[in-house]
Design a protein around this motif. Structure first.
Motif, mmCIF file in Angstrom:
data_model
loop_
_atom_site.group_PDB
_atom_site.id
_atom_site.type_symbol
_atom_site.label_atom_id
_atom_site.label_comp_id
_atom_site.label_asym_id
_atom_site.label_seq_id
_atom_site.Cartn_x
_atom_site.Cartn_y
_atom_site.Cartn_z
ATOM 1 N N ALA A 207 0.838 -1.202 0.000
ATOM 2 C CA ALA A 207 0.000 0.000 0.000
ATOM 3 C C ALA A 207 0.872 1.252 0.000
ATOM 4 N N LYS A 208 0.268 2.368 -0.383
ATOM 5 C CA LYS A 208 0.915 3.661 -0.222
ATOM 6 C C LYS A 208 0.922 4.011 1.265
ATOM 7 N N ALA A 209 1.999 4.649 1.717
ATOM 8 C CA ALA A 209 2.161 4.924 3.147
ATOM 9 C C ALA A 209 1.805 6.369 3.470
ATOM 10 N N GLY A 210 0.861 6.509 4.407
ATOM 11 C CA GLY A 210 0.476 7.833 4.871
ATOM 12 C C GLY A 210 0.876 8.037 6.322
ATOM 13 N N LEU A 211 1.161 9.279 6.664
ATOM 14 C CA LEU A 211 1.554 9.655 8.023
ATOM 15 C C LEU A 211 0.637 10.770 8.483
ATOM 16 N N ALA A 212 -0.061 10.574 9.605
ATOM 17 C CA ALA A 212 -0.987 11.582 10.118
ATOM 18 C C ALA A 212 -0.397 12.311 11.313
ATOM 19 N N LEU A 213 -0.686 13.613 11.395
ATOM 20 C CA LEU A 213 -0.202 14.467 12.476
ATOM 21 C C LEU A 213 -1.390 15.086 13.202
ATOM 22 N N ASN A 214 -1.487 14.861 14.498
ATOM 23 C CA ASN A 214 -2.518 15.504 15.294
ATOM 24 C C ASN A 214 -2.270 17.011 15.395
ATOM 25 N N PRO A 215 -3.300 17.797 15.758
ATOM 26 C CA PRO A 215 -3.126 19.251 15.817
ATOM 27 C C PRO A 215 -1.991 19.713 16.723
ATOM 28 N N GLY A 216 -1.739 19.002 17.815
ATOM 29 C CA GLY A 216 -0.691 19.424 18.737
ATOM 30 C C GLY A 216 0.702 18.920 18.384
ATOM 31 N N THR A 217 0.828 18.192 17.280
ATOM 32 C CA THR A 217 2.110 17.624 16.883
ATOM 33 C C THR A 217 2.825 18.558 15.919
#
Length: 232
Positions: free
Chosen positions: A116-126
């Motif tokens: 799969a394609k790799a995604g990275l998520a960032l929370n608002p405080g990160t």
């Protein structure tokens, strides 16, 4: 899985979290017919985020109904034990949170290793700087513009500057910048102007329509797309 060719045109990714849970197949077919580019699946575990949604079996069940891109956002911890199951269920993109585990580089390797394609998520405080040493491992960075866990929350405006910084960091790499949370015709131009190209929208797409009356889905998608186009 769908062969995803990279481009920076604006993609609208309706979140099925806002769809009719009893009619996912028809809802997906309806929003795709009305102009959706991707289908966004919010997976929540009741642990990493305060909500409980879907698992790999549901993703496998809806996969035949998705003709575009299945964009699976894992708001779960731990992530690694479930990557293969979501890949086998047909996820084209699997996004994991940098905050969800101790070894995000390994997680990204595992996602790509699963096909799969790799995604990275960032929370608002990160802070955006956490992606510095990960950009060569990702195909997508998802900037959360609400705190993850529930649909229908208000857009957090401080994240627009994060998107702008991220766009500068990415440079000419083929990496999508996705926005998840509070996207509508008012906020879409803000993030697109800052550099985003994939917009997750839940209630802003599904409001006013149904599987028996899908025309409002198209109206809503076109409204978001037109608002975003004004800043391109």
């Amino acid at each position: 899985m769908t062969d995803i060719l990279f481009d920076r045109s604006v993609k609208i990714a309706p979140s099925i979290l806002a769809a009719d849970f009893a009619n996912f197949g028809r809802e997906i077919e309806a929003v795709e017919a009305e102009g959706a580019d991707w289908i966004h699946v919010d997976v929540m575990d009741g642990h990493f985020v305060p909500n409980l949604t879907f698992g790999p079996a549901m993703c496998k069940a809806i996969r035949p109904h998705i003709k575009t891109v299945m964009d699976v956002h894992l708001m779960i911890s731990p992530v690694d034990p479930y990557i293969d199951a979501f890949a086998e269920a047909g996820a084209d993109i699997i996004t994991a949170h940098v905050e969800a585990g101790p070894h995000i580089h390994r997680t990204l390797q595992a996602i790509r290793g699963a096909g799969a394609k790799a995604g990275l998520a960032l929370n608002p405080g990160t802070p955006v700087e956490v992606v510095d040493y990960l950009l060569d491992m990702v195909d997508l960075v998802c900037v959360m513009t609400v705190n993850p866990g529930f649909g229908g929350q208000k857009f957090i405006h401080s994240q627009v500057e994060k998107v702008r910084k991220l766009r500068a960091m990415i440079g000419d790499r083929p990496i999508h910048i996705e926005i998840d949370g509070g996207v509508d015709p008012i906020t879409a131009p803000l993030v697109v102007a800052a550099g985003a190209d994939a917009l997750v929208a839940g209630s802003a797409v599904f409001k006013g329509g149904s599987v028996n009356n899908p025309a409002p889905y198209g109206d809503n998608i076109r409204a978001i797309r037109a608002a975003a186009a004004k800043v391109l």
